[in-house]
Design an enzyme around this catalytic site. Structure first.
Site, PDB file in Angstrom:
ATOM      1  N   GLY A  12     -11.719  14.180  12.313  1.00  0.00           N
ATOM      2  CA  GLY A  12     -11.537  12.920  11.570  1.00  0.00           C
ATOM      3  C   GLY A  12     -11.116  11.807  12.517  1.00  0.00           C
ATOM      4  O   GLY A  12     -11.015  12.007  13.733  1.00  0.00           O
ATOM      5  N   ARG A 101       7.073  13.858   4.882  1.00  0.00           N
ATOM      6  CA  ARG A 101       7.965  12.908   5.586  1.00  0.00           C
ATOM      7  C   ARG A 101       9.382  12.857   5.032  1.00  0.00           C
ATOM      8  O   ARG A 101      10.340  12.789   5.785  1.00  0.00           O
ATOM      9  CB  ARG A 101       7.371  11.497   5.545  1.00  0.00           C
ATOM     10  CG  ARG A 101       6.217  11.303   6.488  1.00  0.00           C
ATOM     11  CD  ARG A 101       5.728   9.868   6.410  1.00  0.00           C
ATOM     12  NE  ARG A 101       4.394   9.779   6.981  1.00  0.00           N
ATOM     13  CZ  ARG A 101       3.466   8.923   6.588  1.00  0.00           C
ATOM     14  NH1 ARG A 101       3.730   8.048   5.625  1.00  0.00           N
ATOM     15  NH2 ARG A 101       2.280   8.922   7.160  1.00  0.00           N
ATOM     16  N   CYS A 134       2.028   4.064   9.201  1.00  0.00           N
ATOM     17  CA  CYS A 134       1.624   3.231  10.347  1.00  0.00           C
ATOM     18  C   CYS A 134       2.342   1.886  10.388  1.00  0.00           C
ATOM     19  O   CYS A 134       2.769   1.429  11.452  1.00  0.00           O
ATOM     20  CB  CYS A 134       0.118   3.007  10.322  1.00  0.00           C
ATOM     21  SG  CYS A 134      -0.501   2.598   8.697  1.00  0.00           S
ATOM     22  N   GLN A 161      -2.939  -5.614   6.777  1.00  0.00           N
ATOM     23  CA  GLN A 161      -3.305  -4.265   7.230  1.00  0.00           C
ATOM     24  C   GLN A 161      -4.822  -4.077   7.373  1.00  0.00           C
ATOM     25  O   GLN A 161      -5.604  -4.506   6.533  1.00  0.00           O
ATOM     26  CB  GLN A 161      -2.711  -3.230   6.272  1.00  0.00           C
ATOM     27  CG  GLN A 161      -1.197  -3.269   6.312  1.00  0.00           C
ATOM     28  CD  GLN A 161      -0.516  -2.190   5.488  1.00  0.00           C
ATOM     29  OE1 GLN A 161       0.498  -2.462   4.861  1.00  0.00           O
ATOM     30  NE2 GLN A 161      -1.025  -0.974   5.500  1.00  0.00           N
ATOM     31  N   SER A 164      -8.897   0.405   8.877  1.00  0.00           N
ATOM     32  CA  SER A 164      -8.743   1.772   9.391  1.00  0.00           C
ATOM     33  C   SER A 164      -7.623   2.540   8.688  1.00  0.00           C
ATOM     34  O   SER A 164      -7.710   3.759   8.550  1.00  0.00           O
ATOM     35  CB  SER A 164      -8.465   1.748  10.896  1.00  0.00           C
ATOM     36  OG  SER A 164      -7.253   1.057  11.140  1.00  0.00           O
ATOM     37  N   PRO A 189     -30.507 -22.508   4.151  1.00  0.00           N
ATOM     38  CA  PRO A 189     -31.082 -23.456   5.108  1.00  0.00           C
ATOM     39  C   PRO A 189     -30.100 -24.545   5.539  1.00  0.00           C
ATOM     40  O   PRO A 189     -30.037 -24.904   6.697  1.00  0.00           O
ATOM     41  CB  PRO A 189     -32.287 -24.056   4.366  1.00  0.00           C
ATOM     42  CG  PRO A 189     -32.113 -23.678   2.923  1.00  0.00           C
ATOM     43  CD  PRO A 189     -31.158 -22.534   2.840  1.00  0.00           C
ATOM     44  N   LYS A 240       7.346   2.826   1.035  1.00  0.00           N
ATOM     45  CA  LYS A 240       7.538   3.545   2.300  1.00  0.00           C
ATOM     46  C   LYS A 240       8.295   2.697   3.317  1.00  0.00           C
ATOM     47  O   LYS A 240       9.027   3.217   4.155  1.00  0.00           O
ATOM     48  CB  LYS A 240       6.179   3.949   2.901  1.00  0.00           C
ATOM     49  CG  LYS A 240       5.492   5.084   2.163  1.00  0.00           C
ATOM     50  CD  LYS A 240       4.087   5.315   2.739  1.00  0.00           C
ATOM     51  CE  LYS A 240       3.349   6.399   1.961  1.00  0.00           C
ATOM     52  NZ  LYS A 240       1.935   6.518   2.384  1.00  0.00           N
ATOM     53  N   ARG A 263      -4.248  -5.787   2.401  1.00  0.00           N
ATOM     54  CA  ARG A 263      -5.365  -5.345   3.244  1.00  0.00           C
ATOM     55  C   ARG A 263      -6.179  -6.573   3.654  1.00  0.00           C
ATOM     56  O   ARG A 263      -6.512  -7.399   2.806  1.00  0.00           O
ATOM     57  CB  ARG A 263      -6.249  -4.391   2.427  1.00  0.00           C
ATOM     58  CG  ARG A 263      -7.357  -3.736   3.241  1.00  0.00           C
ATOM     59  CD  ARG A 263      -6.897  -2.601   4.095  1.00  0.00           C
ATOM     60  NE  ARG A 263      -6.384  -1.494   3.300  1.00  0.00           N
ATOM     61  CZ  ARG A 263      -5.565  -0.565   3.790  1.00  0.00           C
ATOM     62  NH1 ARG A 263      -5.182  -0.591   5.054  1.00  0.00           N
ATOM     63  NH2 ARG A 263      -5.120   0.408   3.018  1.00  0.00           N
ATOM     64  N   HIS A 270      -2.865  -3.398  12.472  1.00  0.00           N
ATOM     65  CA  HIS A 270      -2.017  -3.928  11.417  1.00  0.00           C
ATOM     66  C   HIS A 270      -1.149  -5.034  12.019  1.00  0.00           C
ATOM     67  O   HIS A 270      -0.605  -4.884  13.117  1.00  0.00           O
ATOM     68  CB  HIS A 270      -1.075  -2.845  10.881  1.00  0.00           C
ATOM     69  CG  HIS A 270      -1.726  -1.837   9.979  1.00  0.00           C
ATOM     70  ND1 HIS A 270      -3.060  -1.835   9.660  1.00  0.00           N
ATOM     71  CD2 HIS A 270      -1.185  -0.782   9.298  1.00  0.00           C
ATOM     72  CE1 HIS A 270      -3.315  -0.829   8.835  1.00  0.00           C
ATOM     73  NE2 HIS A 270      -2.196  -0.178   8.604  1.00  0.00           N
ATOM     74  N   GLN A 346      -3.221   0.546  14.665  1.00  0.00           N
ATOM     75  CA  GLN A 346      -2.851   1.455  13.583  1.00  0.00           C
ATOM     76  C   GLN A 346      -3.216   2.908  13.905  1.00  0.00           C
ATOM     77  O   GLN A 346      -2.555   3.836  13.432  1.00  0.00           O
ATOM     78  CB  GLN A 346      -3.564   0.948  12.321  1.00  0.00           C
ATOM     79  CG  GLN A 346      -3.272   1.659  11.043  1.00  0.00           C
ATOM     80  CD  GLN A 346      -4.184   2.835  10.821  1.00  0.00           C
ATOM     81  OE1 GLN A 346      -5.344   2.813  11.219  1.00  0.00           O
ATOM     82  NE2 GLN A 346      -3.656   3.870  10.190  1.00  0.00           N
TER      83      GLN A 346
HETATM   84  N1  HSE Z   1      -1.185   3.619   4.450  1.00  0.00           N
HETATM   85  C1  HSE Z   1      -1.622   2.889   5.593  1.00  0.00           C
HETATM   86  C2  HSE Z   1      -2.709   1.923   5.228  1.00  0.00           C
HETATM   87  C3  HSE Z   1      -2.124   3.826   6.634  1.00  0.00           C
HETATM   88  O1  HSE Z   1      -3.280   2.076   4.143  1.00  0.00           O
HETATM   89  O2  HSE Z   1      -2.992   1.022   5.992  1.00  0.00           O
HETATM   90  C4  HSE Z   1      -1.170   4.318   7.615  1.00  0.00           C
HETATM   91  O3  HSE Z   1       0.038   4.837   7.203  1.00  0.00           O
END
Ligand code: HSE
Length: 372
Positions: A12, A101, A134, A161, A164, A189, A240, A263, A270, A346
């Site tokens: 991956g 975690r 990340c 973010q 990826s 055009p 988190k 995002r 990131h 990231q």
């Molecule tokens: N959860 C994060 C993201 C990825 O969606 O960007 C890394 O922890």
């Protein structure tokens, strides 16, 4: 006798970056790697497998034969396999997924920040190590010294973010969306910005735009939601921020960290806009010295236009271990309010690098000592 290290999920995106970094750093020397697969057992592995066939990642006995297991396979795999494996195996488990975690028996690893905690855990016989979220890891690579010096009362992190973080398929979809939008613009055009904008917006809103992965257009837009909802109005990604920052640093009482995770259409970096409420007024030069002393990868960027344009962007940082932090200035709210902006890759410090490094630490190498 060399250490037998099993790799799961090595094909991956995070796994591939991990293997590349291990090759670059000569980490395979003295290891006996074993490669597992959830779907292609029996087929051939990477060159490091030296011709040995892939083992089945569900085979608890084959897994138990390893001294260390490194999983980049994802949370579902960890959830299914880890509890059953632990009944018969007491080796080291190193995991990219978030599943373990917050487990009291697991340490979140980011050794330039919590190397001492990792060492203490190893001495206490802890054998489960998880890479951090990340965004949290990248924020701490840039800013941990402020927390470690006891200066932070709270932190707001507003994130930008990359695709990826949501996986390889999302990166590819982002590029597909970009292609669709640029071809819509090319078909227009007129060299008139408003005409081009109309064509782009139409293409973004079209049902033809590929968006099965994100569920919305990301190219030329953004998505102010990452991961699932949690009860208090946050997303899991936002939750988190506080939970993992406090666990990594071992802060007691905990320091509140919150913000809105967004995002954006970058590929693998990131970025975060940070607002610190400091416990006291700290001169900017002191802040800069403290940040620069954090580790060898952080770079304090002067709060100037040229430097910010060229040194503090995903374009500059992508594919590197460098973690710049800049735009450092006191905010209008008062002299204890500090603004900052940071960028990090990231897939490197945000995912693969802490895992690669904890494997070396498990093998007996010393963690980088935090200078604070
Ligand atoms: N959860 C994060 C993201 C990825 O969606 O960007 C890394 O922890």
């Amino acid at each position: 006798m060399s250490l037998k290290v099993g790799f799961i999920g090595w094909r991956g995106m995070v796994g591939s970056v991990l293997l590349d970094r291990m090759r670059a750093e000569g980490d395979f020397a003295g290891l006996e790697p074993v490669f597992f697969s959830t779907s292609q057992a029996g087929q051939s592995g990477p060159p490091e497998a030296k011709g040995a066939a892939l083992r089945a990642a569900q085979d608890l006995d084959a897994l138990s034969d390893c001294d260390v297991l490194v999983s980049c396979q994802g949370g579902e795999y960890t959830q299914t396999v880890y509890p059953r494996l632990r009944k018969q195996w007491s080796g080291y488990w190193i995991d990219a997924a978030s599943t373990l975690r917050m487990d009291p028996q697991a340490v979140i690893v980011l050794d330039p920040v919590n190397g001492k905690q990792i060492q203490t855990a190893l001495d206490r016989g802890i054998k489960t190590f998880a890479g951090g979220n990340c965004t949290v890891s990248l924020m701490l690579m840039a800013a941990a010294p402020l927390f470690q010096a006891g200066l932070v009362e709270w932190l707001i992190s507003m994130t930008y973010q990359a695709a990826s973080g949501a996986g390889a398929a999302k990166m590819l979809e982002l590029v597909q969306q970009m292609k669709e939008l640029s071809s819509a613009a090319t078909r227009t055009p007129a060299q008139n910005a408003l005409e081009v904008d109309r064509a782009m917006t139409e293409a973004q809103r079209s049902t033809e735009l590929p968006q099965a992965e994100f569920g919305a257009p990301l190219a030329g837009s953004l998505i102010p939601w990452i991961d699932k909802a949690v009860p208090n109005g946050q997303t899991k990604e936002e939750w988190k921020g506080s939970a993992e920052t406090n666990k990594i640093l071992g802060l007691e009482p905990p320091v509140p960290v919150d913000g809105i995770c967004v995002r954006v259409g970058t590929m693998r970096c990131h970025s975060q806009a940070l607002c610190f409420k400091l416990r006291r007024e700290v001169p900017l030069t002191e802040v800069e010295q403290l940040l620069a002393s954090g580790n060898q990868w952080v770079r304090v960027i002067p709060n100037e236009k040229e430097a910010s344009l060229h040194e503090l962007t995903p374009t500059k940082v992508s594919g590197t271990l460098s973690v710049p932090i800049g735009r450092l200035h006191k905010l209008n709210m008062g002299p204890e309010f500090l603004g900052a902006f940071t960028v990090g890759d990231q897939l490197l410090w945000g995912a693969a690098e802490p895992l690669r490094r904890v494997l070396r630490i498990v093998r007996g190498e010393k963690a980088v000592a935090s200078t604070v």
